[in-house]
Design a protein around this motif. Structure first.
Motif, PDB file in Angstrom:
ATOM      1  N   GLU A  71      -7.541  42.385 -25.898  1.00 59.96           N
ATOM      2  CA  GLU A  71      -8.275  40.508 -25.775  1.00 59.96           C
ATOM      3  C   GLU A  71      -7.300  39.635 -24.665  1.00 59.96           C
ATOM      4  OE1 GLU A  71      -7.581  38.679 -29.799  1.00 59.96           O
ATOM      5  OE2 GLU A  71      -9.006  40.374 -30.944  1.00 59.96           O
TER       6      GLU A  71
ATOM      7  N   THR B   4       5.402  37.122 -22.200  1.00 54.79           N
ATOM      8  CA  THR B   4       5.266  35.556 -22.921  1.00 54.79           C
ATOM      9  C   THR B   4       6.565  34.323 -21.702  1.00 54.79           C
ATOM     10  OG1 THR B   4       8.443  36.013 -23.743  1.00 54.79           O
ATOM     11  CG2 THR B   4       6.474  37.035 -24.724  1.00 54.79           C
TER      12      THR B   4
ATOM     13  N   ASN C  15      -4.947  33.836 -21.152  1.00 49.43           N
ATOM     14  CA  ASN C  15      -4.198  34.194 -22.167  1.00 49.43           C
ATOM     15  C   ASN C  15      -2.361  34.067 -21.652  1.00 49.43           C
ATOM     16  OD1 ASN C  15      -5.644  34.078 -24.831  1.00 49.43           O
ATOM     17  ND2 ASN C  15      -6.044  36.051 -24.309  1.00 49.43           N
TER      18      ASN C  15
ATOM     19  N   SER D  73      -3.973  46.151 -21.721  1.00 49.84           N
ATOM     20  CA  SER D  73      -4.166  44.443 -22.237  1.00 49.84           C
ATOM     21  C   SER D  73      -4.258  45.186 -23.006  1.00 49.84           C
ATOM     22  CB  SER D  73      -4.320  43.105 -21.890  1.00 49.84           C
ATOM     23  OG  SER D  73      -5.852  44.018 -21.013  1.00 49.84           O
TER      24      SER D  73
ATOM     25  N   LYS E  98      -1.131  27.827 -15.095  1.00 43.95           N
ATOM     26  CA  LYS E  98       0.120  28.476 -15.511  1.00 43.95           C
ATOM     27  C   LYS E  98       1.279  28.843 -14.655  1.00 43.95           C
ATOM     28  CE  LYS E  98      -2.074  29.775 -19.549  1.00 43.95           C
ATOM     29  NZ  LYS E  98      -1.505  29.608 -21.272  1.00 43.95           N
TER      30      LYS E  98
ATOM     31  N   LYS F 179      -4.439  39.513 -23.557  1.00 42.96           N
ATOM     32  CA  LYS F 179      -3.141  39.691 -23.735  1.00 42.96           C
ATOM     33  C   LYS F 179      -1.869  40.961 -23.260  1.00 42.96           C
ATOM     34  CE  LYS F 179      -3.296  35.737 -27.036  1.00 42.96           C
ATOM     35  NZ  LYS F 179      -2.449  35.489 -28.893  1.00 42.96           N
TER      36      LYS F 179
END
Length: 272
Positions: free
Chosen positions: A22, A29, A50, A20, A77, A24
C-alpha cells in the motif's frame, strides 16, 4: 535505543527489489534523519505519498516502479533533493512533473522509458518548465553528457568521506599505539647483529686459543725431538766406549800369546 542510534547514523540506504505494501516500505521511517541517498528501484510503488520525511535526502532513486503522479509531496518530504530518477514509471505528460518546480535544489532529473519522453520538443519544454535543472536524462541543454552518472558521483562522494574518516582513524591509532612493528623488527635485527658480532668474537678467541695450543704442542714436540737426539748421541757414545774396551781387552790377550811363545824359546836356550 541502540537500534535507533544506528538508524540515525545511516547516510545511504538501498532497498532495491523489496516489496512495498500500500505504497509503504516496511522499516523505512523518518528515524533515518541523516539519510542522503535512498534507492527503492523496482519495489512496486504507485505513489510517493507515504515516503517518510527525509530533510537531508539529496538523491532519490524511484526507477522501475508504477508511479503516475502525486509528485508534489516530494517538496514537503524531501525539500533538499538534488537528483531524482523516475525512469521506467508511468509519467505521461508535463503536468505530472510540474510540481517539481518547488524542488529548488534539483539539478538532475531522469525520465527514461517514460511516455512523456515521446512528446514533441520534450527536452526543450522540460528545461523551460524546470529552469533549475542542469541535466535531463544525463545531458545538459547543449546535449553535453554529464561528467559522471548521478549514482557514481554520489557514491564516490560517500567513499571519499569514508576514506577521510579511515585516514583520520589510522592517524589516531598510529599516535595512540606504541612503536610500529617495523621498529620492533629493526630492534630485533639490531640484537641479532650484536649477537652475530659476539659469536664472531668468541669464534676468533676460540680460534686463537686453538692456534696457541697448536704452537705449544709443536714446541713440545721440538723439545722431545731435541731430547731424543741427545739420548741417541749418548747411546752412540756409550757404544763407542764399549768397543774401545773390547779392543783394550783383546790387546792383553795378544801380548800374553807373545809371552807364551817367548817362554818356550827361553826354555830351549836354557837346556842348551
Amino acid at each position: 535505543m541502540g537500534t535507533n542510534l544506528a538508524t540515525c547514523m545511516v547516510k545511504e540506504l538501498v532497498l532495491d527489489n523489496c516489496r512495498s505494501y500500500e505504497g509503504k516500505i516496511e522499516g523505512l521511517t523518518d528515524e533515518f534523519e541523516e539519510l542522503e541517498f535512498l534507492s527503492t528501484i523496482n519495489v512496486g510503488l504507485t505513489s510517493v505519498a507515504n515516503l517518510p520525511k527525509l530533510n537531508k535526502l539529496k538523491k532519490l532513486e524511484l526507477s522501475d516502479n508504477r508511479i503516475s503522479g502525486g509528485l508534489e509531496v516530494l517538496a514537503e518530504k524531501c525539500p533538499n533533493l538534488t537528483h531524482l530518477n523516475l525512469s521506467g514509471n508511468k509519467i505521461k505528460d508535463l503536468g505530472t512533473i510540474e510540481p517539481l518546480k518547488k524542488l529548488e535544489n534539483l539539478k538532475s532529473l531522469d525520465l527514461f522509458n517514460c511516455e512523456v519522453t515521446n512528446l514533441n520538443d520534450y527536452r526543450e519544454n522540460v528545461f523551460k518548465l524546470l529552469p533549475q535543472l542542469t541535466y535531463l536524462d544525463g545531458y545538459d541543454r547543449d546535449d553535453k553528457e554529464a561528467p559522471d552518472s548521478d549514482a557514481e558521483g554520489y557514491v564516490e562522494g560517500l567513499d571519499d568521506e569514508e576514506e577521510d574518516e579511515d585516514v583520520l582513524s589510522l592517524v589516531k591509532d598510529r599516535d595512540d599505539k606504541e612503536a610500529p612493528d617495523s621498529d620492533a623488527e629493526g630492534y630485533v635485527e639490531g640484537l641479532d647483529d650484536e649477537e652475530e658480532e659476539e659469536d664472531e668474537e668468541e669464534y676468533d678467541d676460540d680460534a686463537q686459543v686453538v692456534e696457541d695450543e697448536e704452537d705449544e704442542e709443536e714446541e713440545e714436540e721440538g723439545e722431545e725431538e731435541d731430547v731424543s737426539g741427545e739420548e741417541e748421541e749418548d747411546e752412540e757414545g756409550y757404544n763407542d766406549g764399549e768397543v774401545d774396551d773390547d779392543e783394550d781387552e783383546e790387546e792383553p790377550d795378544e801380548e800374553r800369546g807373545q809371552k807364551r811363545k817367548r817362554e818356550p824359546e827361553d826354555e830351549g836356550d836354557e837346556d842348551d
